[in-house]
Design a protein around this motif. Structure first.
Motif, PDB file in Angstrom:
ATOM      1  N   ASN A  61       0.842  -1.199   0.000  1.00  0.00           N
ATOM      2  CA  ASN A  61       0.000   0.000   0.000  1.00  0.00           C
ATOM      3  C   ASN A  61       0.879   1.250   0.000  1.00  0.00           C
ATOM      4  O   ASN A  61       1.389   1.682   1.035  1.00  0.00           O
ATOM      5  CB  ASN A  61      -0.918  -0.008   1.227  1.00  0.00           C
ATOM      6  CG  ASN A  61      -1.913   1.128   1.213  1.00  0.00           C
ATOM      7  OD1 ASN A  61      -1.862   2.022   0.368  1.00  0.00           O
ATOM      8  ND2 ASN A  61      -2.847   1.095   2.157  1.00  0.00           N
ATOM      9  N   THR A  97      -1.130  -8.109   6.560  1.00  0.00           N
ATOM     10  CA  THR A  97      -2.522  -8.501   6.794  1.00  0.00           C
ATOM     11  C   THR A  97      -2.830  -9.771   6.013  1.00  0.00           C
ATOM     12  O   THR A  97      -2.515  -9.881   4.828  1.00  0.00           O
ATOM     13  CB  THR A  97      -3.480  -7.376   6.360  1.00  0.00           C
ATOM     14  OG1 THR A  97      -3.214  -6.211   7.142  1.00  0.00           O
ATOM     15  CG2 THR A  97      -4.932  -7.797   6.545  1.00  0.00           C
ATOM     16  N   ASN A 109      -0.739  -9.566  11.063  1.00  0.00           N
ATOM     17  CA  ASN A 109      -2.051  -8.963  11.294  1.00  0.00           C
ATOM     18  C   ASN A 109      -3.132  -9.874  10.725  1.00  0.00           C
ATOM     19  O   ASN A 109      -3.572  -9.721   9.594  1.00  0.00           O
ATOM     20  CB  ASN A 109      -2.118  -7.575  10.638  1.00  0.00           C
ATOM     21  CG  ASN A 109      -3.441  -6.880  10.909  1.00  0.00           C
ATOM     22  OD1 ASN A 109      -4.033  -7.043  11.965  1.00  0.00           O
ATOM     23  ND2 ASN A 109      -3.918  -6.101   9.951  1.00  0.00           N
ATOM     24  N   ALA A 161     -11.303  -9.384   6.589  1.00  0.00           N
ATOM     25  CA  ALA A 161      -9.968  -9.068   6.066  1.00  0.00           C
ATOM     26  C   ALA A 161     -10.083  -8.353   4.732  1.00  0.00           C
ATOM     27  O   ALA A 161      -9.377  -7.369   4.476  1.00  0.00           O
ATOM     28  CB  ALA A 161      -9.144 -10.339   5.921  1.00  0.00           C
ATOM     29  N   TYR A 203     -11.152  -4.873   5.258  1.00  0.00           N
ATOM     30  CA  TYR A 203     -10.021  -4.115   5.796  1.00  0.00           C
ATOM     31  C   TYR A 203      -9.111  -3.634   4.662  1.00  0.00           C
ATOM     32  O   TYR A 203      -8.668  -2.478   4.633  1.00  0.00           O
ATOM     33  CB  TYR A 203      -9.251  -5.025   6.755  1.00  0.00           C
ATOM     34  CG  TYR A 203      -8.116  -4.387   7.515  1.00  0.00           C
ATOM     35  CD1 TYR A 203      -8.349  -3.785   8.751  1.00  0.00           C
ATOM     36  CD2 TYR A 203      -6.818  -4.426   7.030  1.00  0.00           C
ATOM     37  CE1 TYR A 203      -7.302  -3.222   9.473  1.00  0.00           C
ATOM     38  CE2 TYR A 203      -5.772  -3.857   7.734  1.00  0.00           C
ATOM     39  CZ  TYR A 203      -6.013  -3.265   8.968  1.00  0.00           C
ATOM     40  OH  TYR A 203      -4.974  -2.709   9.670  1.00  0.00           O
ATOM     41  N   VAL A 204      -8.876  -4.534   3.704  1.00  0.00           N
ATOM     42  CA  VAL A 204      -7.999  -4.197   2.582  1.00  0.00           C
ATOM     43  C   VAL A 204      -8.704  -3.265   1.601  1.00  0.00           C
ATOM     44  O   VAL A 204      -8.097  -2.331   1.067  1.00  0.00           O
ATOM     45  CB  VAL A 204      -7.512  -5.485   1.887  1.00  0.00           C
ATOM     46  CG1 VAL A 204      -6.716  -5.165   0.637  1.00  0.00           C
ATOM     47  CG2 VAL A 204      -6.661  -6.310   2.847  1.00  0.00           C
ATOM     48  N   LYS A 207      -6.705   0.001   4.698  1.00  0.00           N
ATOM     49  CA  LYS A 207      -6.118   0.143   6.027  1.00  0.00           C
ATOM     50  C   LYS A 207      -4.794  -0.618   6.156  1.00  0.00           C
ATOM     51  O   LYS A 207      -4.051  -0.411   7.118  1.00  0.00           O
ATOM     52  CB  LYS A 207      -7.102  -0.359   7.088  1.00  0.00           C
ATOM     53  CG  LYS A 207      -8.379   0.466   7.194  1.00  0.00           C
ATOM     54  CD  LYS A 207      -9.313  -0.111   8.249  1.00  0.00           C
ATOM     55  CE  LYS A 207     -10.588   0.716   8.394  1.00  0.00           C
ATOM     56  NZ  LYS A 207     -11.517   0.140   9.391  1.00  0.00           N
ATOM     57  N   HIS A 208      -4.510  -1.500   5.226  1.00  0.00           N
ATOM     58  CA  HIS A 208      -3.344  -2.367   5.325  1.00  0.00           C
ATOM     59  C   HIS A 208      -2.063  -1.634   4.944  1.00  0.00           C
ATOM     60  O   HIS A 208      -2.086  -0.600   4.271  1.00  0.00           O
ATOM     61  CB  HIS A 208      -3.517  -3.559   4.382  1.00  0.00           C
ATOM     62  CG  HIS A 208      -3.579  -3.159   2.935  1.00  0.00           C
ATOM     63  ND1 HIS A 208      -4.655  -2.490   2.382  1.00  0.00           N
ATOM     64  CD2 HIS A 208      -2.686  -3.317   1.908  1.00  0.00           C
ATOM     65  CE1 HIS A 208      -4.428  -2.262   1.101  1.00  0.00           C
ATOM     66  NE2 HIS A 208      -3.240  -2.744   0.779  1.00  0.00           N
ATOM     67  N   GLU A 209      -0.945  -2.186   5.377  1.00  0.00           N
ATOM     68  CA  GLU A 209       0.371  -1.798   4.864  1.00  0.00           C
ATOM     69  C   GLU A 209       0.796  -2.802   3.791  1.00  0.00           C
ATOM     70  O   GLU A 209       1.021  -2.434   2.642  1.00  0.00           O
ATOM     71  CB  GLU A 209       1.389  -1.731   6.008  1.00  0.00           C
ATOM     72  CG  GLU A 209       1.112  -0.589   6.969  1.00  0.00           C
ATOM     73  CD  GLU A 209       2.111  -0.540   8.103  1.00  0.00           C
ATOM     74  OE1 GLU A 209       2.575   0.576   8.423  1.00  0.00           O
ATOM     75  OE2 GLU A 209       2.446  -1.607   8.685  1.00  0.00           O
ATOM     76  N   SER A 256      -0.542  -6.606   2.232  1.00  0.00           N
ATOM     77  CA  SER A 256      -1.647  -7.564   2.260  1.00  0.00           C
ATOM     78  C   SER A 256      -1.253  -8.819   1.509  1.00  0.00           C
ATOM     79  O   SER A 256      -0.833  -8.767   0.353  1.00  0.00           O
ATOM     80  CB  SER A 256      -2.905  -6.961   1.635  1.00  0.00           C
ATOM     81  OG  SER A 256      -3.945  -7.928   1.627  1.00  0.00           O
TER      82      SER A 256
END
Length: 608
Positions: free
Chosen positions: A327, A420, A447, A454, A457-458, A462-464, A466
């Motif tokens: 990300n 994640t 994570n 999940a 979230y992606v 929000k992830h760094e 994935s």
């Protein structure tokens, strides 16, 4: 007063997308049906029984579109239902589904479809041209809160016109070769206009302003053989077959498929617990793709006693983008040196060899495989090289190593990123990457986000990092993943938030290109730019399915097609059936302590 009534009526017609005059059918169309492709189901199939399976989390919505609809359960509600046509799973030729036949317009923008006149929704209402028209109307509405669909059905699909109740013409916004044109239009599924009961007023687009809330847990009627029957929220979902009079059985390619009468899906959040349910006989089949399951955890007494068989079948399914998505909107990940460092610090090859028994195959390209000349075969994944990774990290300012071995920059910030992922069974894989990355001074934290949460979230960016893979079609698509229209925005598939003017230009040229050779060349250019940007670290591919199954499940010979992804799926190609007589025999044998010979079937018909 009369003028106002007439004006309002016109506005209602416009909102609903109805046309007063039907489109005309050209006289010189060449109708295609491809009726002679090989049959891949078995005449020995039996109808009946309940197939028992599981999901790891209860779906967040039953909507087919909008927020949270792109999770695992989407496959049951949308992806598995009939399209107008579909590729034959062995020859790849287009074969009928909802449409009995089709014809290409001379404008290179239109395809005419004759809908199977027997086609019905699971509630008994006929599927007509109006349901296809409403599908476009729905997908363009802002009320569904789905920017990707809004854009696609505006920029790619010009519209649907009704010839008569069972004949439509779908038009692309741009002229395309026949292969691209069908790929653009074939999967426009109808939506049951009678179910959505659109609100009509002078400002309405024909879709309920509260669509997301109103239809969150209302499953629409199905065009396929199964419909949602019973729901115990948070616990289970049951599907029921329409019956042997399902309209689809008037299509030769559907005969002897979708053989189970009921499907029961239990929510079992832990895979290990799910496997125990399977080995007790509470589930009929269980995926064994993961090496640890196939090699280490499927050798117990139910297998030794011959009650549960093992199946390994190879396929040639195109596999989509994935591995580790970076990300670039997160701190430090916008730096190409950090991303290059990550590419050399992530040891996928070691993971495959040490954790995955060498069963999987490293993905050469982060944008997928199996796309023929669309694929840039010059691209290779970066090897694990912690020293080279450290050099790139140093160029990004992480030129010091702390007492814990993790690199830091001049501001004291540690080189640390969260990975994640969605399945606890993947923890050993991520843990291995974490340990190897330390050699480059990189700290990875794990994570784990449960199931469908999940993906949400992606999607919300929000992830760094994935760890996930995406599906794909026969022809790769790039707009949703890398066009700037989808960067930064939530609920889009631009998981890397990466875009560039050059990439935007190529993506739009790719979408518009008529000449197949040139289109494939543009695809290879796009893949090179993405590879050079180091925004996806290529993961692995799995060119097969592996499953355990109770011996009462039967299937054709050969079992696999090129496009069989799961052998014992009641909603995909679904050629298996339940032998009720053998089920009774097996359960009786278990009570009496009688054993059968262990069985492991390997179908390598389509092994490359």
């Amino acid at each position: 007063m009369n003028e106002k009534i007439i004006l309002f009526a016109f506005m209602v017609i416009t909102a609903l997308g109805f046309t007063v005059n039907a489109a005309q059918l050209p006289d010189d169309l060449e109708w295609i049906s491809n009726p002679n492709e090989p049959i891949f189901a078995s005449s020995d199939a039996q109808f009946g029984g309940t197939f028992r399976t599981y999901l790891q989390s209860f779906p967040q919505t039953f909507r087919i579109v909008g927020p949270d609809s792109n999770g695992v359960f989407r496959h049951w509600l949308l992806d598995s239902r009939p399209n107008l046509v579909r590729r034959h799973p062995i020859t790849y030729k287009w074969i009928p589904e909802l449409a009995n036949e089709w014809a290409y317009g001379k404008d290179n923008k239109s395809i005419y479809f004759r809908i199977n006149p027997n086609a019905q929704w699971s509630d008994g209402k006929p599927i007509t041209a109006e349901d296809f028209k409403f599908a476009v109307q729905l997908m363009r509405s802002k009320d569904i809160v789905a920017p990707w669909y809004n854009n696609y059905f505006t920029e790619q699909v010009d519209g649907v016109s009704k010839i008569d109740d069972h004949t439509i013409v779908i038009t692309s916004t741009k002229a395309k070769n026949r292969e691209d044109l069908m790929t653009t239009l074939y999967d426009l599924q109808p939506r049951p206009a009678h179910f959505y009961k659109p609100k009509i007023d002078k400002n309405s687009d024909g879709v309920d302003d509260n669509f997301v809330r109103v239809y969150n847990f209302k499953a629409e009627p199905s065009s396929g053989p199964y419909y949602v029957d019973k729901v115990k929220k948070g616990k289970s979902i049951s599907f029921k077959h329409v019956g042997l009079d399902w309209w689809g059985y008037s299509n030769k390619y559907y005969i002897n498929r979708y053989n189970v009468e009921k499907i029961r899906i239990k929510v079992i959040r832990d895979q290990d617990i799910a496997q125990k349910h399977f080995e007790k006989g509470d589930l009929d089949a269980f995926g064994l793709v993961m090496p640890s399951l196939w090699h280490d955890k499927s050798n117990g007494k139910p297998y030794q006693n011959g009650y549960i068989n093992k199946f390994w079948g190879y396929n040639q399914v195109p596999q989509g983008s994935g591995g580790i998505w970076i990300n670039t909107a997160k701190p430090h990940l916008d730096d190409i040196n950090v991303r290059k460092g990550l590419a050399f610090a992530i040891d996928f090859d070691g993971m495959i060899e040490k954790v995955l028994h060498g069963d999987y195959v490293r993905k050469p390209n982060g944008l997928g495989v199996g796309h023929g000349e669309y694929t840039n075969t010059d691209i290779k994944p970066d090897p694990f090289d912690p020293n080279l990774a450290a050099d790139f990290f140093a160029r990004a300012g992480f030129d010091q190593v702390g007492p814990d071995g993790i690199r830091v920059n001049s501001r004291g910030e540690k080189l640390i990123f969260a990975v994640t992922y969605s399945y606890s069974a993947h923890t050993p894989r991520i843990a291995y990457l974490k340990e190897q990355a330390k050699q480059a001074g990189l700290e990875l934290t794990l994570n784990l986000v449960d199931g469908s949460s999940a993906f949400k979230y992606v999607l919300e960016k929000k992830h760094e990092l994935s760890f996930h893979n995406m599906g794909t079609s026969y022809i790769p698509q790039y707009w949703e993943y890398f066009h700037s229209d989808n960067a930064i925005k939530p609920q889009t598939n631009n998981f890397t938030n990466y875009s560039s003017p050059e990439l935007d230009k190529l993506i739009m040229a790719y979408r518009a290109e008529f000449d197949l050779g040139q289109k494939k060349a543009i695809s290879r250019q796009i893949q090179q730019i993405v590879a050079d940007a180091s925004v996806i670290i290529p993961g692995y591919i799995v060119p097969y399915t592996r499953e355990g199954y109770w011996r009462w499940l039967k299937y054709p010979t050969p079992a696999m097609t090129k496009l069989t992804e799961v052998m014992f799926s009641p909603i995909d190609l679904s050629t298996f059936w339940i032998d009720e007589k053998m089920k009774k025999e097996t359960l009786s044998a278990m009570k009496k302590g009688k054993h059968f010979e262990p069985v492991t079937v390997i179908d390598d018909t389509y092994k490359l």
